[in-house]
Design an enzyme around this catalytic site. Structure first.
Site, PDB file in Angstrom:
ATOM      1  N   ASN A   9       0.509  -1.323  -0.158  1.00  0.00           N
ATOM      2  CA  ASN A   9      -0.589   0.032   0.031  1.00  0.00           C
ATOM      3  C   ASN A   9       0.452   1.099   0.038  1.00  0.00           C
ATOM      4  O   ASN A   9       1.375   1.716   1.319  1.00  0.00           O
ATOM      5  CB  ASN A   9      -0.736   0.136   1.435  1.00  0.00           C
ATOM      6  CG  ASN A   9      -1.597   1.276   1.262  1.00  0.00           C
ATOM      7  OD1 ASN A   9      -2.211   2.551   0.695  1.00  0.00           O
ATOM      8  ND2 ASN A   9      -2.391   1.017   2.559  1.00  0.00           N
ATOM      9  N   LYS A  11      -0.234   4.498  -0.546  1.00  0.00           N
ATOM     10  CA  LYS A  11      -0.557   5.523  -0.541  1.00  0.00           C
ATOM     11  C   LYS A  11      -0.544   6.513  -1.148  1.00  0.00           C
ATOM     12  O   LYS A  11       0.006   6.303  -2.032  1.00  0.00           O
ATOM     13  CB  LYS A  11      -0.035   5.687   1.544  1.00  0.00           C
ATOM     14  CG  LYS A  11       0.232   4.700   2.699  1.00  0.00           C
ATOM     15  CD  LYS A  11      -0.395   5.041   3.867  1.00  0.00           C
ATOM     16  CE  LYS A  11      -0.182   3.158   4.519  1.00  0.00           C
ATOM     17  NZ  LYS A  11      -0.409   3.711   6.025  1.00  0.00           N
ATOM     18  N   HIS A  95      -9.476   1.065   5.014  1.00  0.00           N
ATOM     19  CA  HIS A  95      -8.691   1.209   5.330  1.00  0.00           C
ATOM     20  C   HIS A  95      -9.017   2.346   6.718  1.00  0.00           C
ATOM     21  O   HIS A  95      -9.300   2.783   5.977  1.00  0.00           O
ATOM     22  CB  HIS A  95      -7.021   1.457   4.747  1.00  0.00           C
ATOM     23  CG  HIS A  95      -6.183   1.576   4.966  1.00  0.00           C
ATOM     24  ND1 HIS A  95      -5.505   2.693   5.964  1.00  0.00           N
ATOM     25  CD2 HIS A  95      -5.344   0.740   5.082  1.00  0.00           C
ATOM     26  CE1 HIS A  95      -4.236   2.118   6.486  1.00  0.00           C
ATOM     27  NE2 HIS A  95      -3.669   1.485   5.485  1.00  0.00           N
ATOM     28  N   GLU A  97      -7.180   4.555   7.923  1.00  0.00           N
ATOM     29  CA  GLU A  97      -7.394   5.764   6.556  1.00  0.00           C
ATOM     30  C   GLU A  97      -8.324   6.668   6.358  1.00  0.00           C
ATOM     31  O   GLU A  97      -8.898   8.165   6.888  1.00  0.00           O
ATOM     32  CB  GLU A  97      -6.041   6.435   6.376  1.00  0.00           C
ATOM     33  CG  GLU A  97      -4.058   5.811   7.121  1.00  0.00           C
ATOM     34  CD  GLU A  97      -2.996   6.013   6.171  1.00  0.00           C
ATOM     35  OE1 GLU A  97      -3.512   5.285   5.343  1.00  0.00           O
ATOM     36  OE2 GLU A  97      -2.474   5.541   6.985  1.00  0.00           O
ATOM     37  N   GLU A 167      -5.891  -5.097  10.554  1.00  0.00           N
ATOM     38  CA  GLU A 167      -4.684  -3.850  10.664  1.00  0.00           C
ATOM     39  C   GLU A 167      -4.879  -2.829  12.037  1.00  0.00           C
ATOM     40  O   GLU A 167      -5.338  -2.306  11.870  1.00  0.00           O
ATOM     41  CB  GLU A 167      -4.585  -2.852   9.376  1.00  0.00           C
ATOM     42  CG  GLU A 167      -4.273  -3.398   8.217  1.00  0.00           C
ATOM     43  CD  GLU A 167      -4.011  -2.575   7.039  1.00  0.00           C
ATOM     44  OE1 GLU A 167      -2.511  -2.821   6.520  1.00  0.00           O
ATOM     45  OE2 GLU A 167      -3.871  -1.653   7.031  1.00  0.00           O
ATOM     46  N   GLY A 173       2.600   2.963  10.614  1.00  0.00           N
ATOM     47  CA  GLY A 173       2.788   3.034  10.496  1.00  0.00           C
ATOM     48  C   GLY A 173       3.242   3.760  11.866  1.00  0.00           C
ATOM     49  O   GLY A 173       4.349   5.009  11.715  1.00  0.00           O
ATOM     50  N   SER A 213       2.798  -1.966  10.240  1.00  0.00           N
ATOM     51  CA  SER A 213       4.503  -2.131  10.441  1.00  0.00           C
ATOM     52  C   SER A 213       5.113  -3.510  10.454  1.00  0.00           C
ATOM     53  O   SER A 213       6.077  -3.298  11.050  1.00  0.00           O
ATOM     54  CB  SER A 213       4.888  -1.290  12.463  1.00  0.00           C
ATOM     55  OG  SER A 213       4.607  -0.256  11.909  1.00  0.00           O
TER      56      SER A 213
HETATM   57  P1  PGA Z   1       2.154   0.100   7.676  1.00  0.00           P
HETATM   58  O1  PGA Z   1       1.270   0.588   6.630  1.00  0.00           O
HETATM   59  O2  PGA Z   1       2.730  -1.123   7.474  1.00  0.00           O
HETATM   60  O3  PGA Z   1       3.432   2.079   7.351  1.00  0.00           O
HETATM   61  O4  PGA Z   1       2.337   0.227   9.353  1.00  0.00           O
HETATM   62  C1  PGA Z   1       0.109  -0.602   6.928  1.00  0.00           C
HETATM   63  C2  PGA Z   1      -1.095  -0.241   6.704  1.00  0.00           C
HETATM   64  O5  PGA Z   1      -1.712   0.955   6.378  1.00  0.00           O
HETATM   65  O6  PGA Z   1      -1.048  -0.325   5.057  1.00  0.00           O
END
Ligand code: PGA
Length: 250
Positions: A9, A11, A95, A97, A167, A173, A213
């Protein structure tokens, strides 16, 4: 047998040239894909088409977003029909976000799942609890409700096209990862829920990915868990070396 999936992903990162360079590197390092395993890249929407032109047939592309509406006067949105016309086979839905910054409710997520399935797009449906919920030990109930509210209106045939990503919001993140045991606990809860609703066969065929992460240093331990079928990778997907190292771990 359910598929192993490593999804990147990206983003709102990587403008065209950087994205193309990453795809060139990934093409070179994926001459052979392990059996029953898929690598999927989720660039920002306008890059789907240019990247499709240069992508190796071993890799797949997915959209980071899809509209809950069918078509029409929805400025700035991208429909399932348009994504399908580009040959896009996956979309991220739900997601955290999107849920957080764009106020996507469970009802919106449900509609997006429907738009995916109407247009031959497999949704990767993201679920996961915020930190407060975990601290209050309500994470199992919270994630179970997301799965039920977002997906359990589907029939068993449609459910075969669903991929789920767990997640935990506190791990996205942040550099904090769920331990393999914490992740496995929730993955098992999700698979059991699916089994109760759709039967063991559907549940055993459903890929459930971990995200938050995930990186080369923790991927192997996470993917060794019986109900973790791969990962949805953010930060570590922006670099060919770390993305391929995570793929090697699955
Ligand atoms: P990250 O993001 O690996 O940077 O924690 C994962 C995601 O949001 O899909």
């Amino acid at each position: 047998m359910r598929k192993k999936i490593i999804a990147g992903n990206w983003k709102m990162n990587l403008p065209l040239q950087k994205a193309m360079n990453l795809v060139f590197d990934l093409n070179q390092q994926t001459h052979e894909i392990k059996p029953n395993t898929q690598l999927i890249l989720f660039p920002t929407l306008p890059l789907l088409n240019p990247l499709k032109e240069i992508l190796s047939p071993n890799l797949f592309l997915g959209a980071q977003n899809i509209s809950q509406f069918v078509r029409g006067a929805y400025t700035g949105e991208v429909s399932g029909e348009i994504l399908d016309s580009l040959g896009i086979s996956y979309a991220l839905v739900g997601h955290s976000e999107r849920r957080h910054y764009f106020n996507e409710s469970d009802d919106v997520v449900l509609e997006k799942v429907n738009r995916c399935l109407e247009n031959n797009i497999k949704p990767i449906v993201c679920v996961g609890e915020p930190l407060k919920i975990r601290e209050n030990k309500q994470h199992i109930e919270f994630v179970s409700n997301q799965v039920i509210n977002n997906l359990f209106h589907l029939n068993a045939d449609d459910f075969e096209n669903i991929v789920i990503a767990y997640e935990p919001v506190w791990a996205i993140g942040t550099g904090k990862t769920a331990s393999p045991e914490q992740a496995q606990e929730i993955h098992k809860v999700i698979r059991n829920l699916v089994a109760d609703k759709y039967g063991n066969e559907v549940a055993n065929n459903t890929s459930i990915l971990y995200g938050g992460s995930c990186k080369p240093t923790n991927a192997k331990q996470l993917f060794a868990m019986p109900d973790i079928d791969g990962g949805l990778i953010g930060g570590a997907a922006l670099n060919a070396e770390s993305f391929i190292a995570i793929y090697d771990a699955v």
